[in-house]
Write an enzyme that holds these catalytic residues in place. Structure first.
Site, PDB file in Angstrom:
ATOM      1  N   ASP A   8     151.779 132.105  -5.961  1.00 58.96           N
ATOM      2  CA  ASP A   8     152.055 132.248  -4.545  1.00 58.96           C
ATOM      3  C   ASP A   8     151.621 130.915  -3.911  1.00 58.96           C
ATOM      4  OD1 ASP A   8     152.416 133.480  -1.970  1.00 58.96           O
ATOM      5  OD2 ASP A   8     150.242 133.697  -1.865  1.00 58.96           O
ATOM      6  N   LEU A   9     152.084 130.633  -2.705  1.00 65.52           N
ATOM      7  CA  LEU A   9     151.748 129.339  -2.091  1.00 65.52           C
ATOM      8  C   LEU A   9     150.615 129.468  -1.055  1.00 65.52           C
ATOM      9  CD1 LEU A   9     152.439 126.304  -1.575  1.00 65.52           C
ATOM     10  CD2 LEU A   9     154.119 127.093   0.093  1.00 65.52           C
ATOM     11  N   ASP A  10     150.927 130.197   0.030  1.00 63.94           N
ATOM     12  CA  ASP A  10     149.967 130.308   1.136  1.00 63.94           C
ATOM     13  C   ASP A  10     148.738 131.115   0.696  1.00 63.94           C
ATOM     14  OD1 ASP A  10     151.540 129.011   3.249  1.00 63.94           O
ATOM     15  OD2 ASP A  10     152.908 130.699   2.997  1.00 63.94           O
ATOM     16  N   THR A  16     147.115 127.779   4.550  1.00 60.27           N
ATOM     17  CA  THR A  16     147.965 127.624   5.736  1.00 60.27           C
ATOM     18  C   THR A  16     147.735 128.749   6.743  1.00 60.27           C
ATOM     19  OG1 THR A  16     149.600 128.662   4.347  1.00 60.27           O
ATOM     20  CG2 THR A  16     149.887 126.309   4.753  1.00 60.27           C
ATOM     21  N   LYS A  44     149.095 138.227   6.121  1.00 55.03           N
ATOM     22  CA  LYS A  44     149.095 137.463   4.866  1.00 55.03           C
ATOM     23  C   LYS A  44     150.099 138.044   3.875  1.00 55.03           C
ATOM     24  CE  LYS A  44     144.601 135.336   5.128  1.00 55.03           C
ATOM     25  NZ  LYS A  44     143.223 135.292   4.688  1.00 55.03           N
ATOM     26  N   GLY A  45     150.949 137.184   3.349  1.00 59.58           N
ATOM     27  CA  GLY A  45     151.928 137.609   2.342  1.00 59.58           C
ATOM     28  C   GLY A  45     153.152 138.284   2.934  1.00 59.58           C
ATOM     29  N   ARG A  48     158.165 136.305   7.756  1.00 61.96           N
ATOM     30  CA  ARG A  48     158.063 135.840   9.144  1.00 61.96           C
ATOM     31  C   ARG A  48     158.447 136.939  10.142  1.00 61.96           C
ATOM     32  NH1 ARG A  48     161.387 130.581  10.319  1.00 61.96           N
ATOM     33  NH2 ARG A  48     160.334 130.040   8.384  1.00 61.96           N
ATOM     34  N   SER A 113     156.971 132.420  -3.492  1.00 65.85           N
ATOM     35  CA  SER A 113     156.408 132.534  -2.141  1.00 65.85           C
ATOM     36  C   SER A 113     157.407 133.132  -1.161  1.00 65.85           C
ATOM     37  CB  SER A 113     156.003 131.136  -1.654  1.00 65.85           C
ATOM     38  OG  SER A 113     155.750 131.146  -0.266  1.00 65.85           O
ATOM     39  N   ALA A 114     156.880 133.825  -0.142  1.00 60.05           N
ATOM     40  CA  ALA A 114     157.733 134.380   0.908  1.00 60.05           C
ATOM     41  C   ALA A 114     158.134 133.314   1.923  1.00 60.05           C
ATOM     42  CB  ALA A 114     156.979 135.487   1.628  1.00 60.05           C
ATOM     43  N   SER A 115     157.471 132.164   1.875  1.00 64.58           N
ATOM     44  CA  SER A 115     157.662 131.176   2.944  1.00 64.58           C
ATOM     45  C   SER A 115     158.932 130.345   2.812  1.00 64.58           C
ATOM     46  CB  SER A 115     156.462 130.224   2.985  1.00 64.58           C
ATOM     47  OG  SER A 115     156.726 129.181   3.901  1.00 64.58           O
ATOM     48  N   ASN A 117     159.158 127.712   4.410  1.00 63.33           N
ATOM     49  CA  ASN A 117     158.661 126.335   4.549  1.00 63.33           C
ATOM     50  C   ASN A 117     158.068 125.795   3.246  1.00 63.33           C
ATOM     51  OD1 ASN A 117     159.074 125.844   7.479  1.00 63.33           O
ATOM     52  ND2 ASN A 117     157.721 127.599   7.675  1.00 63.33           N
ATOM     53  N   LYS A 144     157.850 140.884  -0.585  1.00 58.08           N
ATOM     54  CA  LYS A 144     156.766 141.526  -1.335  1.00 58.08           C
ATOM     55  C   LYS A 144     156.311 142.747  -0.536  1.00 58.08           C
ATOM     56  CE  LYS A 144     155.211 136.924  -2.798  1.00 58.08           C
ATOM     57  NZ  LYS A 144     154.204 135.867  -2.658  1.00 58.08           N
ATOM     58  N   GLU A 168     147.888 135.465  -6.910  1.00 58.88           N
ATOM     59  CA  GLU A 168     148.181 135.976  -5.569  1.00 58.88           C
ATOM     60  C   GLU A 168     146.920 136.216  -4.748  1.00 58.88           C
ATOM     61  OE1 GLU A 168     149.891 136.988  -3.096  1.00 58.88           O
ATOM     62  OE2 GLU A 168     151.937 136.761  -3.763  1.00 58.88           O
ATOM     63  N   ASP A 169     147.011 135.971  -3.430  1.00 59.03           N
ATOM     64  CA  ASP A 169     145.860 136.231  -2.558  1.00 59.03           C
ATOM     65  C   ASP A 169     146.081 137.443  -1.654  1.00 59.03           C
ATOM     66  OD1 ASP A 169     147.815 134.835  -0.950  1.00 59.03           O
ATOM     67  OD2 ASP A 169     146.255 134.718   0.580  1.00 59.03           O
TER      68      ASP A 169
HETATM   69  C1  BG6 Z   1     153.705 133.912   3.332  1.00 59.38           C
HETATM   70  C2  BG6 Z   1     152.516 133.918   4.285  1.00 59.38           C
HETATM   71  O1  BG6 Z   1     153.419 133.131   2.218  1.00 59.38           O
HETATM   72  O2  BG6 Z   1     154.849 133.384   3.996  1.00 59.38           O
HETATM   73  C3  BG6 Z   1     152.864 134.699   5.532  1.00 59.38           C
HETATM   74  O3  BG6 Z   1     151.402 134.503   3.641  1.00 59.38           O
HETATM   75  C4  BG6 Z   1     154.120 134.115   6.178  1.00 59.38           C
HETATM   76  O4  BG6 Z   1     151.770 134.654   6.422  1.00 59.38           O
HETATM   77  C5  BG6 Z   1     155.257 134.106   5.160  1.00 59.38           C
HETATM   78  O5  BG6 Z   1     154.491 134.877   7.296  1.00 59.38           O
HETATM   79  C6  BG6 Z   1     156.543 133.486   5.700  1.00 59.38           C
HETATM   80  O6  BG6 Z   1     156.312 132.134   5.956  1.00 59.38           O
HETATM   81  P1  BG6 Z   1     157.273 131.153   6.765  1.00 59.38           P
HETATM   82  O7  BG6 Z   1     156.681 129.798   6.496  1.00 59.38           O
HETATM   83  O8  BG6 Z   1     158.649 131.306   6.164  1.00 59.38           O
HETATM   84  O9  BG6 Z   1     157.229 131.563   8.180  1.00 59.38           O
HETATM   85 MG    MG Z   2     149.610 134.229  -0.037  1.00 57.47          MG
END
Ligand code: BG6
Ligand code: MG
Length: 223
Positions: A8-10, A16, A44-45, A48, A113-115, A117, A144, A168-169
């Site tokens: 996982d990233l964040d 972050t 967390k996790g 968005r 990762s879910a992000s 970014n 997730k 994973e956190d």
């Molecule tokens: C997860 C974070 O990795 O990504 C969440 O733990 C975040 O807090 C999610 O909402 C989505 O991230 P982003 O960068 O696409 O807004």
């Molecule tokens: Mg995480």
């Protein structure tokens, strides 16, 4: 047998959460309510849009889908203004060393990762080159605890789920790993991440030898 590690990233590779918090707090203030650090744990996790739903639930507010998309976009612009200034020094301690050790041992490495970014963050901390495969919020449809993000990572690597270890956190992420039939290491506190196969506080002093130590015991999802 461990053939791949999926990270996982964040909260695992970078912290972050503090930037997400600043950006969500600013949005909450604009909407006229307070968002506190304790509530940030709930995000967390979480994706968005789901994070926004939780935030609005805390504020007791309701908006149309279109309004919510605009709010999420605004929050993301503020969040990006922070992460675009990130430097490799913000990588969590021990992470680059552990990734390098995995590479030296021929273990495949993926990001799960879910992000959306993720590419920018990996680029800013100069770790993009360490990952054989990146699966992130741009390439998945299910959040997730759905296992999609990790199963896609394993598939792209060409490794069976049972030979993957997830780091994973977040509770939702640990559930996702278990749903994928993968061994899971929690990063954080055992009292919060009890569902993981084992929990470590971070990657400082962590080695592949320590990861391999509990094997060949079956992961919890098989018990
Ligand atoms: C997860 C974070 O990795 O990504 C969440 O733990 C975040 O807090 C999610 O909402 C989505 O991230 P982003 O960068 O696409 O807004
Ligand atoms: Mg995480």
């Amino acid at each position: 047998m461990i053939e791949a590690c999926i990270f996982d990233l964040d909260g695992v590779i970078v912290d972050t959460a503090k930037y997400h918090f600043i950006a969500w707090k600013a949005l909450a203030e604009e909407l006229g309510f307070e968002f506190i650090l304790d509530d940030n744990e709930r995000l967390k996790g979480v994706s968005r849009m789901k994070s926004l739903d939780i935030l609005l639930e805390i504020g007791g507010l309701q908006f149309s889908e279109q309004q919510k998309l605009a709010m999420a976009e605004k929050k993301n612009m503020l969040y990006v203004s922070y992460i675009e200034k990130m430097t490799p020094e913000e990588t969590l301690p021990g992470v680059p060393e552990f990734l390098q050790e995995l590479r030296n041992k021929g273990i495949k490495i993926a990001l799960g990762s879910a992000s959306k970014n993720s590419p920018m963050i990996l680029d800013r901390i100069q770790l993009s080159g360490m990952f054989d495969v990146v699966v992130d919020g741009n390439s998945i449809t299910e959040a997730k605890p759905n296992p999609e993000v990790f199963l896609k990572g394993a598939e792209k690597l060409g490794i069976l789920p049972e030979n993957c270890v997830v780091f994973e956190d977040a509770i939702a992420g640990i559930e996702a790993a278990r749903n994928a039939g993968m061994y899971c290491v929690g990063i954080g506190k055992p009292e919060i991440l009890g569902m993981a196969d084992f929990v470590i506080p971070g990657f400082e002093e962590f080695t592949f030898e320590k990861l391999e130590a509990p094997f060949p015991f079956p992961p919890k999802w098989k018990a």
